[in-house]
Design a protein around this motif. Structure first.
Motif, short mmCIF file in Angstrom:
data_model
loop_
_atom_site.label_atom_id
_atom_site.label_comp_id
_atom_site.label_asym_id
_atom_site.label_seq_id
_atom_site.Cartn_x
_atom_site.Cartn_y
_atom_site.Cartn_z
N SER A 1 0.82 -1.20 0.00
CA SER A 1 0.00 0.00 0.00
C SER A 1 0.86 1.25 0.00
O SER A 1 0.46 2.29 -0.52
CB SER A 1 -0.92 -0.01 1.21
OG SER A 1 -0.18 -0.05 2.39
N LEU A 2 2.04 1.17 0.60
CA LEU A 2 2.95 2.31 0.59
C LEU A 2 3.37 2.64 -0.83
O LEU A 2 3.42 3.79 -1.24
CB LEU A 2 4.18 2.01 1.46
CG LEU A 2 5.22 3.14 1.57
CD1 LEU A 2 4.56 4.37 2.20
CD2 LEU A 2 6.40 2.69 2.39
N ARG B 1 0.48 4.22 -2.62
CA ARG B 1 0.29 5.60 -2.22
C ARG B 1 1.28 6.52 -2.92
O ARG B 1 0.94 7.57 -3.45
CB ARG B 1 0.46 5.70 -0.69
CG ARG B 1 0.33 7.09 -0.16
CD ARG B 1 0.35 7.14 1.33
NE ARG B 1 0.96 5.98 1.94
CZ ARG B 1 1.33 5.95 3.21
NH1 ARG B 1 1.14 7.01 3.96
NH2 ARG B 1 1.87 4.89 3.73
N TRP C 1 -4.21 8.80 3.38
CA TRP C 1 -3.56 7.58 2.89
C TRP C 1 -3.05 6.69 4.02
O TRP C 1 -2.90 5.48 3.84
CB TRP C 1 -2.43 7.92 1.92
CG TRP C 1 -3.00 8.33 0.61
CD1 TRP C 1 -3.19 9.59 0.14
CD2 TRP C 1 -3.51 7.44 -0.39
NE1 TRP C 1 -3.78 9.57 -1.09
CE2 TRP C 1 -3.99 8.25 -1.45
CE3 TRP C 1 -3.62 6.06 -0.50
CZ2 TRP C 1 -4.55 7.72 -2.59
CZ3 TRP C 1 -4.18 5.53 -1.65
CH2 TRP C 1 -4.64 6.35 -2.68
N ASP C 2 -2.83 7.28 5.17
CA ASP C 2 -2.48 6.43 6.31
C ASP C 2 -3.67 5.56 6.69
O ASP C 2 -3.51 4.40 7.09
CB ASP C 2 -2.06 7.30 7.51
CG ASP C 2 -0.72 7.97 7.28
OD1 ASP C 2 0.10 7.39 6.55
OD2 ASP C 2 -0.51 9.07 7.81
N GLN D 1 -4.31 2.87 3.87
CA GLN D 1 -3.33 1.78 3.81
C GLN D 1 -3.96 0.48 4.27
O GLN D 1 -3.75 -0.58 3.66
CB GLN D 1 -2.12 2.12 4.67
CG GLN D 1 -1.07 1.01 4.71
CD GLN D 1 0.15 1.42 5.52
OE1 GLN D 1 0.30 2.59 5.86
NE2 GLN D 1 0.99 0.47 5.84
#
Length: 886
Positions: free
Chosen positions: A10-11, A14, A334-335, A338
């Protein structure tokens, strides 16, 4: 347009999305007026029913009101029609909910949406839904759901892991245990359905006012809504319905008194992911509970969303008046996203290579217990609420519209006691800080690998409503449960048998980890003496300067004869016009003109509302909530009289202090304690209503002196086992507004043989003449192994000679009977009359079974409580350990 790929990390996703031409908050729709015109109607001077909210819920209510003949309906919308949550609804209409009330309303929604769509050319998708199970516990939960759904009119099918993979090979299968298939779930165009419902309502005479903001709800001294002040002027009304979605809480503040609308908004994300080739031309809605995510087909793309373990609250200071779901975009966190990305890819790995067409950040209002909020509010007589749909607004709207229309047009129709009734809440639930903390957990409460637990409690916003004994019980090792925000001990770790480890495994559907602890407490209640903190009981004082006024009032609202001597405790039902239970309570006649009414904790708001609704105009009777004035201690067991007798100078012999009798007395150095000889569990003992300032002194003294009698703390689980074995019905599970005293064997507590009138009398007399169509019974499982088999937890189907005749309403393990005990109602489908007779129940040739998941267990039926001896139970009773009280 391609905005980015869903990378496995997911990082990485993003980072990639931020470097591309990605537009945050992409909207999937836009809104116009119901008929597409720009003409603004004139605000009428008066409208019989005014609805605040032009989303799918408000439009559905208007449609059902007008369809039933009520054409004088006005809908106020501060923005544009379908501009709220309907503007980004996923359109999923899934019928299986955790309670029958919500499920039935969604089932109606499905039929309504299909009928209207077909008739008016609106598109809908016969998608079906697939619920994935990635643990054996989740699979068993689906097995139970399937067993119940089949007999409640919902078509479901259990699928093996192999069957799932054969149909849907793209689902990650390493930990897949099976699935539940619901073929009749659908997807609808939520915006189109909102407009269609509004258009049909307008054709039937309803008026819709867009860009018309509600500014005040005006009331009179009789707590009746009289008129509404809007940005277009003032309109008088006979009924007002708050269907304002996430603005509902703010609308509740516009009246005096304010209306409690316990909802809080959270951010909700879903994304559109496009593959080069679709996953499946007939892809269903997929709910992967253990991965916290869901999917639905969206053209040639896949919509993926999540119900996070810890959600993100928004609008803590209130939804801005100018905020528009359709126009205003919320920047993606986005945190927070995730979590969603990781679980989406874990569930369907092929989405790693998908291109993202967009992310929608919406806002959804949730209630503190994840159930909808419907019905007449307790504060005002003609104010109705429809709120807190917890992400299921589109699915709920059809059935909710029908229910609200019925409540308004048939004034004698009531909200049955179910999880959606607004009157289940107390003031605590409307605290915005409480709500902000609670909704973070509520969103994903039914998801995750640890969620498949029948006795799971919320962890957030706890230890708020506590009795003075809370710290003592906590120190003694109490495991607390919550009811109406009140903490009450369920069992005590300090009562763990010495050979058992206190490090207990997590509970699922089988033998509870606290089984032996509860057994220890149960035996102590039957052989020695225990103290149970029951302060959560709702307590109301009803008094008047005139004994006749208060007696006449209670005689009318109570089914039992309450005109008994001072000091008598009377158990009575309060019934509705159909003879169903509105309240199951105990009344203590303190003085000639003063009564204390004690009810189960969930009745606190509803009981006050019911009593005040039926109070005659200009009555001298005063009704007060005194719940917090008294700490309630149940001193239960055969040695209760000896223990309490050491601390008071009043004789406690049965001849001097009989059962169902009460009197004030001194306990140790405390005064003004009200003692009643009953325990709500069939054992001997006393309920002590202690002024809260004396509570710690009384408790500490009882524990200290009680060492000689083997005194213990005990919790509600032990009490539940005791009273289940005694065939005692519980309010809220066994008893409700659709159950009559004749059906549950309590007609002897009704004054039918007298000439005294009371609410529900006519219905009971008619039912007694015609015969009952269902009967409350007790069943014990005869071939069930508590060590290895899953337990009944309520809701299980009951079979008679292979035919489904009812469902379990409550259950507990009976330690004296040595088996699981189930209570429930059965019907007679073998006779055209449908009358349930004693001979039908006790027919020796009838074979009874209870289905627990996909297994049926033989059961023995009882029409009356079995005889339970108080002799030596033959169980190991470990050495008592009493901690010093500080």
């Amino acid at each position: 347009m391609v905005y980015g790929r869903l990378a496995a990390s997911s990082l990485a996703a993003r980072s990639l999305l931020r470097t591309l031409d990605y537009k945050p908050g992409v909207s999937l729709c836009y809104c116009t007026s119901a008929d597409g015109s720009e003409a603004i109607p004139t605000l009428p001077k008066h409208s019989r029913v005014v609805i605040c909210g032009g989303g799918i819920t408000g439009s559905s209510i208007a449609y059902h009101l007008t369809a039933k003949g009520e054409h004088d309906v006005l809908v106020l919308e501060k923005d544009k029609l379908a501009g709220g949550g309907s503007s980004y609804s996923t359109g999923i209409v899934g019928q299986l909910k955790s309670n029958a009330s919500e499920t039935k309303m969604i089932q109606y929604s499905i039929e309504l949406y299909k009928e209207l769509s077909n008739r008016h050319g609106l598109k809908w998708w016969d998608s079906g839904a697939l619920f994935l199970a990635r643990t054996e516990h989740r699979l068993h939960k689906f097995e139970r759901t399937h067993a119940t759904a089949v007999h409640n009119g919902t078509n479901t099918e259990l699928l093996t892991r192999e069957q799932v993979l054969e149909k849907y090979p793209y689902i990650q299968s390493e930990d897949l245990a099976g699935a539940l298939w619901i073929p009749e779930d659908i997807i609808v165009d939520a915006r189109g359905m909102t407009r269609l419902l509004a258009k049909l309502s307008q054709q039937n005479g309803a008026t819709f006012m867009e860009d018309c903001a509600l500014q005040a709800v005006r009331t009179n001294k009789n707590n009746v809504v009289t008129s509404l002040l809007t940005s277009h002027g003032e309109v008088e009304c006979d009924y007002f319905i708050n269907a304002a979605g996430q603005w509902g809480r703010m609308v509740g503040k516009l009246s005096r008194p304010r209306i409690r609308v316990p909802i809080h908004s959270v951010e909700h994300y879903f994304m559109l992911a496009k593959l080069q080739q679709p996953l499946d031309a007939n892809m269903p809605v997929i709910r992967d509970y253990d991965n916290h995510c869901y999917f639905r087909p969206w053209g040639d793309s896949v919509m993926a969303g999540a119900f996070e373990k810890t959600a993100k609250p928004i609008f803590h200071d209130g939804v801005p008046e100018t905020f528009s779901c359709a126009r205003d975009k919320i920047t993606e966190d986005w945190d927070q996203l995730q979590f969603s990305l990781e679980n989406v890819i874990r569930s369907i790995p092929s989405l790693t290579a998908a291109t993202m067409d967009g992310v929608v950040t919406g806002t959804e209002p949730f209630s503190p217990d994840r159930h909808w909020i419907l019905g007449q509010v307790p504060e005002l007589h003609n104010y109705y609420l429809a709120a807190g749909f917890c992400g299921a607004g589109t699915a709920a709207a059809g059935g909710v519209g029908k229910r609200l229309a019925e409540l308004i047009l048939d004034e004698k129709r009531i909200m049955w006691h179910d999880p959606v009734d607004v009157k289940r809440f107390v003031g605590l639930h409307n605290n915005i800080k409480y709500l902000r903390e609670r909704v973070q957990e509520v969103v994903g409460f039914e998801y995750g690998t640890g969620a498949a637990r029948p006795d799971k409690h919320f962890k957030t916003s706890r230890a708020l409503r506590v009795s003075p004994l809370y710290t003592r019980c906590f120190k003694a090792g109490a495991a607390f449960g919550e009811i109406v925000g009140y903490e009450r001990p369920m069992f005590f770790h300090s009562n763990t048998p010495e050979e058992e480890s206190p490090n207990m495994r997590e509970t699922r559907y089988g033998k509870p980890h606290y089984f032996d602890i509860v057994k220890t407490e149960y035996i102590s209640c039957r052989e020695n003496v225990c103290l149970v903190d029951m302060s959560s009981f709702a307590k109301v004082e009803i008094r008047s300067d005139s004994a006749k006024d208060v007696t006449d009032f209670l005689q009318y609202v109570c089914a039992n004869d309450i005109d008994r001597p001072t000091g008598t405790v009377i158990h009575s039902a309060m019934l509705n016009d159909r003879g169903g239970y509105e309240n199951d309570c105990s009344l203590f006649r303190v003085e000639e003109s003063r009564f204390m009414v004690v009810s189960p904790a969930p009745q606190q708001t509803r009981n006050l509302w019911w009593l005040r609704e039926h109070l005659p105009a200009h009555s001298t009777v005063q009704i007060s909530d005194i719940t917090s004035m008294y700490t309630v201690l149940n001193v239960i067991g055969p040695k209760a009289r000896e223990l309490l007798g050491e601390l008071t100078d009043i004789s406690l012999k049965v001849t001097d202090f009989p059962h169902m009798f009460g009197k004030p007395l001194y306990v140790a150095n405390a005064g003004d304690v009200i003692a009643m000889r009953l325990t709500h569990a069939g054992e001997d003992g006393f309920m002590l209503y202690i002024p809260s300032e004396y509570a710690l002194h009384v408790y500490d003294t009882l524990m200290s002196v009680g060492k000689h009698y083997g005194v213990r703390n005990a919790g509600y689980y032990a009490l539940k086992s005791l009273r289940t074995e005694r065939f005692f019905a519980y309010w809220g599970s066994d008893l409700g507004a659709d159950v009559t005293p004749l059906e549950c064997g309590r007609d002897h507590w009704c004054k039918l043989s007298s000439d005294l009138d009371f609410i529900g009398r006519d219905a009971l007399m008619k039912q007694r003449t015609e015969g009952i169509k269902r009967k409350f019974i007790m069943l014990t499982l005869t071939d069930h192994d508590e060590a290895t088999d899953n337990f009944p937890w309520a809701g299980e189907p009951i079979f008679r000679n292979g035919r489904h005749v009812g469902n379990v309403t409550s259950s507990a393990y009976g330690y004296t009977l040595g088996c699981n005990v189930c209570l429930g109602f059965i019907r007679n489908y073998e006779d055209e009359s449908g009358i349930v007779t004693f001979s039908y129940i006790t027919d020796k040739n009838a074979k009874y079974e209870i289905a627990i998941g996909n297994r049926r267990f033989s059961a023995k039926i009882y029409a009356y409580p079995p005889k339970i001896e108080a002799a030596n139970l033959g169980f190991y009773l470990p050495t008592m350990r009493v901690e010093p009280q500080g």
